[in-house]
Motif scaffolding. Structure first.
Motif, PDB file in Angstrom:
ATOM      1  N   TRP A  64      11.162  12.114  60.192  1.00  0.00           N
ATOM      2  CA  TRP A  64      11.900  10.873  59.974  1.00  0.00           C
ATOM      3  C   TRP A  64      11.454  10.187  58.687  1.00  0.00           C
ATOM      4  CZ3 TRP A  64      16.048   9.611  62.793  1.00  0.00           C
ATOM      5  CH2 TRP A  64      16.207  10.217  64.043  1.00  0.00           C
ATOM      6  N   ILE A  65      12.442   9.699  57.921  1.00  0.00           N
ATOM      7  CA  ILE A  65      12.189   8.995  56.665  1.00  0.00           C
ATOM      8  C   ILE A  65      12.685   7.561  56.811  1.00  0.00           C
ATOM      9  CG2 ILE A  65      12.548   8.979  54.175  1.00  0.00           C
ATOM     10  CD1 ILE A  65      13.220  11.919  54.311  1.00  0.00           C
ATOM     11  N   ARG A  66      11.872   6.627  56.381  1.00  0.00           N
ATOM     12  CA  ARG A  66      12.270   5.219  56.459  1.00  0.00           C
ATOM     13  C   ARG A  66      13.436   4.962  55.502  1.00  0.00           C
ATOM     14  NH1 ARG A  66      10.204   0.211  54.361  1.00  0.00           N
ATOM     15  NH2 ARG A  66       8.722   1.398  53.088  1.00  0.00           N
ATOM     16  N   MET A  67      14.439   4.241  55.960  1.00  0.00           N
ATOM     17  CA  MET A  67      15.658   4.012  55.178  1.00  0.00           C
ATOM     18  C   MET A  67      16.083   2.545  55.299  1.00  0.00           C
ATOM     19  SD  MET A  67      19.359   5.944  55.495  1.00  0.00           S
ATOM     20  CE  MET A  67      19.613   5.396  57.190  1.00  0.00           C
ATOM     21  N   LYS A  68      16.561   1.990  54.214  1.00  0.00           N
ATOM     22  CA  LYS A  68      17.065   0.621  54.208  1.00  0.00           C
ATOM     23  C   LYS A  68      18.579   0.672  54.442  1.00  0.00           C
ATOM     24  CE  LYS A  68      16.991  -3.707  51.622  1.00  0.00           C
ATOM     25  NZ  LYS A  68      16.595  -4.385  50.363  1.00  0.00           N
ATOM     26  N   LYS A  69      18.974   0.552  55.677  1.00  0.00           N
ATOM     27  CA  LYS A  69      20.396   0.630  56.051  1.00  0.00           C
ATOM     28  C   LYS A  69      20.988  -0.777  55.993  1.00  0.00           C
ATOM     29  CE  LYS A  69      23.392   2.630  59.606  1.00  0.00           C
ATOM     30  NZ  LYS A  69      23.450   3.178  60.977  1.00  0.00           N
ATOM     31  N   HIS A  70      21.602  -1.103  54.853  1.00  0.00           N
ATOM     32  CA  HIS A  70      22.058  -2.464  54.604  1.00  0.00           C
ATOM     33  C   HIS A  70      23.460  -2.748  55.136  1.00  0.00           C
ATOM     34  CE1 HIS A  70      23.277   0.007  51.109  1.00  0.00           C
ATOM     35  NE2 HIS A  70      24.387  -0.693  51.181  1.00  0.00           N
ATOM     36  N   ARG A  71      24.099  -1.749  55.733  1.00  0.00           N
ATOM     37  CA  ARG A  71      25.424  -1.983  56.306  1.00  0.00           C
ATOM     38  C   ARG A  71      25.637  -1.042  57.489  1.00  0.00           C
ATOM     39  NH1 ARG A  71      29.564  -0.656  51.594  1.00  0.00           N
ATOM     40  NH2 ARG A  71      30.973  -1.549  53.153  1.00  0.00           N
ATOM     41  N   ASP A  72      26.456  -1.489  58.431  1.00  0.00           N
ATOM     42  CA  ASP A  72      26.734  -0.694  59.622  1.00  0.00           C
ATOM     43  C   ASP A  72      27.841   0.321  59.354  1.00  0.00           C
ATOM     44  OD1 ASP A  72      24.842  -2.088  61.104  1.00  0.00           O
ATOM     45  OD2 ASP A  72      26.290  -3.653  61.650  1.00  0.00           O
ATOM     46  N   ILE A  73      27.759   1.448  60.034  1.00  0.00           N
ATOM     47  CA  ILE A  73      28.751   2.512  59.905  1.00  0.00           C
ATOM     48  C   ILE A  73      29.454   2.669  61.253  1.00  0.00           C
ATOM     49  CG2 ILE A  73      29.125   4.949  59.353  1.00  0.00           C
ATOM     50  CD1 ILE A  73      26.509   4.865  57.778  1.00  0.00           C
ATOM     51  N   PRO A  74      30.786   2.634  61.283  1.00  0.00           N
ATOM     52  CA  PRO A  74      31.502   2.795  62.566  1.00  0.00           C
ATOM     53  C   PRO A  74      31.132   4.102  63.258  1.00  0.00           C
ATOM     54  CG  PRO A  74      33.001   2.016  60.855  1.00  0.00           C
ATOM     55  CD  PRO A  74      31.701   2.359  60.165  1.00  0.00           C
ATOM     56  N   GLU A  75      31.026   4.047  64.561  1.00  0.00           N
ATOM     57  CA  GLU A  75      30.607   5.219  65.330  1.00  0.00           C
ATOM     58  C   GLU A  75      31.632   6.343  65.302  1.00  0.00           C
ATOM     59  OE1 GLU A  75      29.664   3.998  69.248  1.00  0.00           O
ATOM     60  OE2 GLU A  75      27.936   2.754  68.661  1.00  0.00           O
ATOM     61  N   LYS A  76      32.917   6.007  65.070  1.00  0.00           N
ATOM     62  CA  LYS A  76      33.942   7.054  65.068  1.00  0.00           C
ATOM     63  C   LYS A  76      33.930   7.894  63.795  1.00  0.00           C
ATOM     64  CE  LYS A  76      37.530   3.844  63.451  1.00  0.00           C
ATOM     65  NZ  LYS A  76      38.853   3.286  63.746  1.00  0.00           N
ATOM     66  N   TYR A  77      33.192   7.473  62.766  1.00  0.00           N
ATOM     67  CA  TYR A  77      33.086   8.275  61.553  1.00  0.00           C
ATOM     68  C   TYR A  77      32.181   9.477  61.824  1.00  0.00           C
ATOM     69  CZ  TYR A  77      35.084   4.312  58.983  1.00  0.00           C
ATOM     70  OH  TYR A  77      35.893   3.313  58.533  1.00  0.00           O
ATOM     71  N   ARG A  78      32.565  10.631  61.284  1.00  0.00           N
ATOM     72  CA  ARG A  78      31.803  11.868  61.528  1.00  0.00           C
ATOM     73  C   ARG A  78      31.022  12.251  60.277  1.00  0.00           C
ATOM     74  NH1 ARG A  78      32.317  17.482  61.246  1.00  0.00           N
ATOM     75  NH2 ARG A  78      34.278  17.308  60.069  1.00  0.00           N
ATOM     76  N   LEU A  79      29.713  12.366  60.418  1.00  0.00           N
ATOM     77  CA  LEU A  79      28.848  12.700  59.296  1.00  0.00           C
ATOM     78  C   LEU A  79      29.021  14.164  58.903  1.00  0.00           C
ATOM     79  CD1 LEU A  79      26.563  11.852  57.358  1.00  0.00           C
ATOM     80  CD2 LEU A  79      24.941  12.511  59.141  1.00  0.00           C
ATOM     81  N   LYS A  80      29.272  14.413  57.622  1.00  0.00           N
ATOM     82  CA  LYS A  80      29.475  15.765  57.118  1.00  0.00           C
ATOM     83  C   LYS A  80      28.251  16.291  56.370  1.00  0.00           C
ATOM     84  CE  LYS A  80      33.261  17.053  55.257  1.00  0.00           C
ATOM     85  NZ  LYS A  80      34.398  17.151  54.313  1.00  0.00           N
ATOM     86  N   SER A  81      27.747  15.517  55.419  1.00  0.00           N
ATOM     87  CA  SER A  81      26.641  15.987  54.592  1.00  0.00           C
ATOM     88  C   SER A  81      25.829  14.812  54.079  1.00  0.00           C
ATOM     89  CB  SER A  81      27.160  16.814  53.409  1.00  0.00           C
ATOM     90  OG  SER A  81      27.966  16.011  52.552  1.00  0.00           O
ATOM     91  N   VAL A  82      24.649  15.131  53.555  1.00  0.00           N
ATOM     92  CA  VAL A  82      23.749  14.131  52.982  1.00  0.00           C
ATOM     93  C   VAL A  82      23.261  14.660  51.640  1.00  0.00           C
ATOM     94  CG1 VAL A  82      21.616  12.823  53.260  1.00  0.00           C
ATOM     95  CG2 VAL A  82      23.017  13.352  55.263  1.00  0.00           C
ATOM     96  N   THR A  83      23.348  13.818  50.619  1.00  0.00           N
ATOM     97  CA  THR A  83      22.835  14.161  49.299  1.00  0.00           C
ATOM     98  C   THR A  83      21.626  13.281  49.002  1.00  0.00           C
ATOM     99  OG1 THR A  83      25.013  14.822  48.478  1.00  0.00           O
ATOM    100  CG2 THR A  83      23.335  14.297  46.839  1.00  0.00           C
ATOM    101  N   VAL A  84      20.476  13.903  48.821  1.00  0.00           N
ATOM    102  CA  VAL A  84      19.238  13.192  48.511  1.00  0.00           C
ATOM    103  C   VAL A  84      19.006  13.286  47.007  1.00  0.00           C
ATOM    104  CG1 VAL A  84      16.775  13.032  48.960  1.00  0.00           C
ATOM    105  CG2 VAL A  84      18.324  13.790  50.776  1.00  0.00           C
TER     106      VAL A  84
END
Length: 367
Positions: A128-148
């Protein structure tokens, strides 16, 4: 439709080491695959279909990083080849540099290997990496990929790409009663609008140019490789980052305000890259960020179910009178006031913006 959310992450020292190893492995694999493709084509005139699995036995350090990140390297290289053969102007794929290329990698979500919570994110090969999540994401959205990615200033960011199956904001536009805005590019102030829209002056690079030059002079006096050199190099990177963030923040806010108030936006289809290469206007053109502004405005309008109209670049928007329709045969770039025989006198860019708006209205009604 896809939407990306970018959050800052705070990895530990061990996680930073693994991220640096992943950045380097992806860069190494990209260069190695590109080199083998070029060599194979010179010998047999055929395209080599190489994959990351072909290199893991010879280079065991590739097994230590995320396999999906290496798979995306192959996809990026193939996309670069397709772009070149489709449009040679995009350029042949280039080798990545350790010092100049962007440090980033992309991984896909498969079988829950990526997890996002309120203030942390879990990535493959990492805890787990600490992240500053400054906005909420709707639950119905489906996560596809992450670019670091890692900025030159040393900050780390995670860009989360979500797939949206249905866009609830799309309402459609009634062309008969549509509220249309015309936009004409201007060297000063980035753009001129057909309506009175208040905005602050752009040109953040010009405003910070003296400070940036001072920090760069200090960097040139440092001994390369010393502690002071890397410290001053970080200060220069922070100056560039602040300018970039100021420009992006200004363009996001302006494009959001326009997308909320207007149904259709008309812009001129001009080539910003060609404009930056002529008449030594490169620094001013890039500082305005007009090309980025059009991209931000386009996806915001699409999200709202609205439209952006691109008027042909050869349309005489500056030479045509917005009152009587008369077209001037000759109009110098130094003529900043448009004077017509019908008595119309107004700012040249405002006249062009109105003409762009009316041309878009004609195109919409004509179908």
């Amino acid at each position: 439709m896809n939407m990306a959310y970018r959050f800052r992450i705070y990895p530990t020292r061990e996680q930073k080491n693994l991220l640096a190893k992943t950045f380097g492995s992806c860069r190494f694999l990209y260069n190695q695959m590109l080199s083998d493709k070029i060599r194979e084509y010179e010998v047999s005139k055929k395209m080599l279909r190489n994959t990351p699995a072909m290199y893991k036995k010879e280079y065991p350090f590739l097994k230590e990083v995320d396999a999906l990140a290496l798979a995306n390297v192959q996809l990026h290289l193939e996309k670069a080849y397709k772009n070149f053969f489709r449009d040679p102007k995009s350029g042949f794929p280039k080798f990545k540099s350790k010092h100049r290329s962007r440090k980033s990698y992309t991984t896909n979500r498969v079988n829950g290997n990526v997890q996002v919570e309120d203030y942390r994110i879990k990535l493959p090969k990492l805890t787990w990496i600490r992240m500053k999540k400054h906005r909420d994401i709707p639950e119905k959205y489906r996560l596809k990929s992450v670019t670091v990615s890692m900025e030159p200033s040393g900050k780390y960011y995670a860009s989360l790409l979500y797939e949206i199956s249905d866009c609830e904001n799309q309402t459609g536009v009634d062309y008969e009663d549509a509220k249309i805005l015309g936009i004409d590019y201007a060297m000063r102030g980035m753009a001129v609008f057909s309506e009175n829209i208040k905005k602050e002056d752009a040109g953040y690079f010009r405003k910070s140019e003296e400070r940036l030059a001072r920090e760069q002079r200090k960097l040139s006096h440092c001994e390369k490789g010393s502690r002071n050199y890397f410290r001053q190099k970080n200060r220069v990177a922070l100056c560039h980052e602040k300018i970039r963030n100021q420009r992006r923040d200004f363009l996001h806010k302006l494009s959001r305000r326009i997308a909320d108030e207007y149904d259709v936006v008309a812009v001129e289809d001009i080539d910003m890259k060609a404009m930056s290469q002529c008449m030594h206007f490169g620094k001013s053109v890039m500082d305005n960020g007009y090309g980025m502004f059009r991209e931000l405005l386009e996806y915001k309008l699409k999200w709202e179910g609205k439209e952006i109209i691109r008027v042909d670049r050869f349309f005489p928007s500056s030479k045509k009178c917005c009152k009587c329709g008369r077209v001037k045969k000759e109009l110098k770039l130094s003529d900043r006031v448009y004077i017509c025989a019908c008595g119309n006198q107004m700012d040249r860019d405002l006249n062009a913006a109105i003409n762009i708006r009316e041309e878009a209205r004609r195109m919409l009604l004509a179908g």
